[in-house]
Design a protein around this motif. Sequence first.
Motif, PDB file in Angstrom:
ATOM      1  N   SER A  10      44.932  44.953  47.652  1.00 52.60           N
ATOM      2  CA  SER A  10      44.115  44.138  46.770  1.00 52.60           C
ATOM      3  C   SER A  10      42.663  44.577  46.875  1.00 52.60           C
ATOM      4  N   GLU A  11      42.020  44.696  45.718  1.00 53.23           N
ATOM      5  CA  GLU A  11      40.624  45.092  45.665  1.00 53.23           C
ATOM      6  C   GLU A  11      39.854  44.134  44.756  1.00 53.23           C
ATOM      7  N   LEU A  12      38.521  44.263  44.797  1.00 53.15           N
ATOM      8  CA  LEU A  12      37.651  43.346  44.065  1.00 53.15           C
ATOM      9  C   LEU A  12      36.678  44.138  43.212  1.00 53.15           C
ATOM     10  N   LEU A  13      36.686  43.868  41.904  1.00 53.32           N
ATOM     11  CA  LEU A  13      35.656  44.395  41.009  1.00 53.32           C
ATOM     12  C   LEU A  13      34.504  43.402  40.982  1.00 53.32           C
ATOM     13  N   ARG A  14      33.269  43.934  41.069  1.00 59.35           N
ATOM     14  CA  ARG A  14      32.082  43.094  41.014  1.00 59.35           C
ATOM     15  C   ARG A  14      31.093  43.676  40.004  1.00 59.35           C
ATOM     16  N   THR A  15      30.585  42.826  39.118  1.00 62.50           N
ATOM     17  CA  THR A  15      29.565  43.277  38.171  1.00 62.50           C
ATOM     18  C   THR A  15      28.713  42.096  37.738  1.00 62.50           C
ATOM     19  N   PRO A  63      37.522  47.623  48.185  1.00 66.68           N
ATOM     20  CA  PRO A  63      38.764  47.229  48.867  1.00 66.68           C
ATOM     21  C   PRO A  63      38.547  45.951  49.672  1.00 66.68           C
ATOM     22  N   MET A  64      39.524  45.075  49.647  1.00 70.01           N
ATOM     23  CA  MET A  64      39.467  43.873  50.468  1.00 70.01           C
ATOM     24  C   MET A  64      40.259  44.106  51.753  1.00 70.01           C
ATOM     25  N   THR A  65      39.840  43.442  52.815  1.00 73.80           N
ATOM     26  CA  THR A  65      40.485  43.579  54.113  1.00 73.80           C
ATOM     27  C   THR A  65      41.153  42.259  54.488  1.00 73.80           C
ATOM     28  N   GLY A  66      41.930  42.320  55.577  1.00 69.66           N
ATOM     29  CA  GLY A  66      42.633  41.141  56.051  1.00 69.66           C
ATOM     30  C   GLY A  66      44.101  41.171  55.663  1.00 69.66           C
ATOM     31  N   SER A  67      44.896  40.382  56.361  1.00 66.67           N
ATOM     32  CA  SER A  67      46.344  40.421  56.171  1.00 66.67           C
ATOM     33  C   SER A  67      46.759  39.984  54.779  1.00 66.67           C
ATOM     34  N   ALA A  68      46.026  39.058  54.149  1.00 67.90           N
ATOM     35  CA  ALA A  68      46.395  38.601  52.805  1.00 67.90           C
ATOM     36  C   ALA A  68      46.134  39.659  51.751  1.00 67.90           C
ATOM     37  N   ALA A  69      45.210  40.590  52.034  1.00 68.42           N
ATOM     38  CA  ALA A  69      44.855  41.622  51.056  1.00 68.42           C
ATOM     39  C   ALA A  69      45.931  42.682  50.917  1.00 68.42           C
ATOM     40  N   ARG A  70      46.975  42.629  51.723  1.00 70.87           N
ATOM     41  CA  ARG A  70      48.093  43.561  51.572  1.00 70.87           C
ATOM     42  C   ARG A  70      49.036  43.113  50.454  1.00 70.87           C
ATOM     43  N   ASN A  71      48.760  41.962  49.867  1.00 73.69           N
ATOM     44  CA  ASN A  71      49.604  41.433  48.803  1.00 73.69           C
ATOM     45  C   ASN A  71      48.892  41.567  47.461  1.00 73.69           C
ATOM     46  N   LYS A  72      49.608  41.277  46.396  1.00 72.26           N
ATOM     47  CA  LYS A  72      49.044  41.365  45.049  1.00 72.26           C
ATOM     48  C   LYS A  72      48.913  39.981  44.442  1.00 72.26           C
TER      49      LYS A  72
END
Length: 426
Positions: A247-252, A262-271
């Motif tokens: 899981s990643e984060l777009l910021r604008t 890219p996001m980190t942490g165990s929850a970021a392995r999911n979609k």
Amino acid sequence: MLNLVTHPLRLHADPSRVVVRPFHIAWQSNGTTPSRTERMVTAVLAMSPEETRHQLEVVLKDFEARHWQTRRVFMTRYDEIEAQLGLDGSQIGDEKRQLIGAYFCHEYSYAAAALMNPSAVPHFDQSGMQPGSLRILMSMRSVGEGHISSVAFREGIITDQNEMRLAPEPPFATAADAIGDEETAPAGPVTVYRHRDSTLSGTVIFPITQAQSKGLEDMRLVHFTHDDGQQEWLGTYTAYNGSQIQSELLRTRDFRAFDLVPMTGSAARNKGMGLFPRKVNGKYMMIGRQDGENLFLIESDTLTHWDEGALLLTPEYPWELVQIGNCGPPIELDEGWLVLTHGVGAMRKYSIGAVLLDKQDPSKVIGRTREPILAAANEDREGYVPNVVYSCGALRHGDKLFIPYGVADSSVAFAFVDIQSLLSVM
């Protein structure tokens, strides 16, 4: 009774929608020297003026009528190569520079296979809007050659009378691109830029990093308000490299520059993570699906690190017994947080429902729909993946909910729902 109106407009895949993409040839090299970039540039520089002109004429004959400001795109691409190799452009004529740029571009049909899974937010520019009208901005997942997904945008206007009008697509699209090392594929956070002369409806964001190499999937856009009142548009999406997801984060803030983080942490392995549009009780919050079956409420002190959350919702009704997930970020109402959900039932038929969470404590479920509010109709069942309706984000406009949704992983449709009628069926 639920008051839902579907709009007749449909958006479909279109192989004729092509874009000139930067061809970062060195990213595919095996590390040999001299670099392929340098070798190719040297070969063009060695051409006679006559040969250069002939080769450029061949390229322009094939592609100039198919793309927007083709020569300018080639020159922009040359400038990037010049900066990388430290060339002296003053000693190189325009024709050689355009030809060099052409060798580091390629044409890509970004929506040849499918256009699907949209999300919608209020547009950053609301100037000139009539009472009852709202300018909107949509992201869509476009799927092209090799089943590689990218992010396409579309602007439009909706009204409180269930009307909508989309801004015309420009005849040519352009790819947002990173600025930096031509020899090494970027890793980690990267910033891509919209071409200075391109409209947002003509802009496509393609995978840049190795983690994204096979696709940017199912962006869930949200208009986020920070504690200090600053506004930002954020989009959670799935980066896919062919074997792993992240899981990643777009910021604008201006839709000119886009940070892909890219996001980190165990929850970021999911979609399928849907971000609340503001902090709740001092915490950033997400709705996510950690186990592929249930919905979870996840809290964090930062926007980019997310660990495991608390179980929020499990499948209950027949249309969602296989699994449930969110259909976009929660929407704030006076009555609570409205979350659209998707449920998977028999024969893996996807439907869209809704849940209402407590406004002060989103871990409390106030109500949920017993029946789907949208399901695959007879005319919407066929496509790349049949029997699927799926949204990545609706928006509130007055007392209506505007829902863009994907149909059969192939096209995009639209619906308006009266919010009070939706709450009444929970």
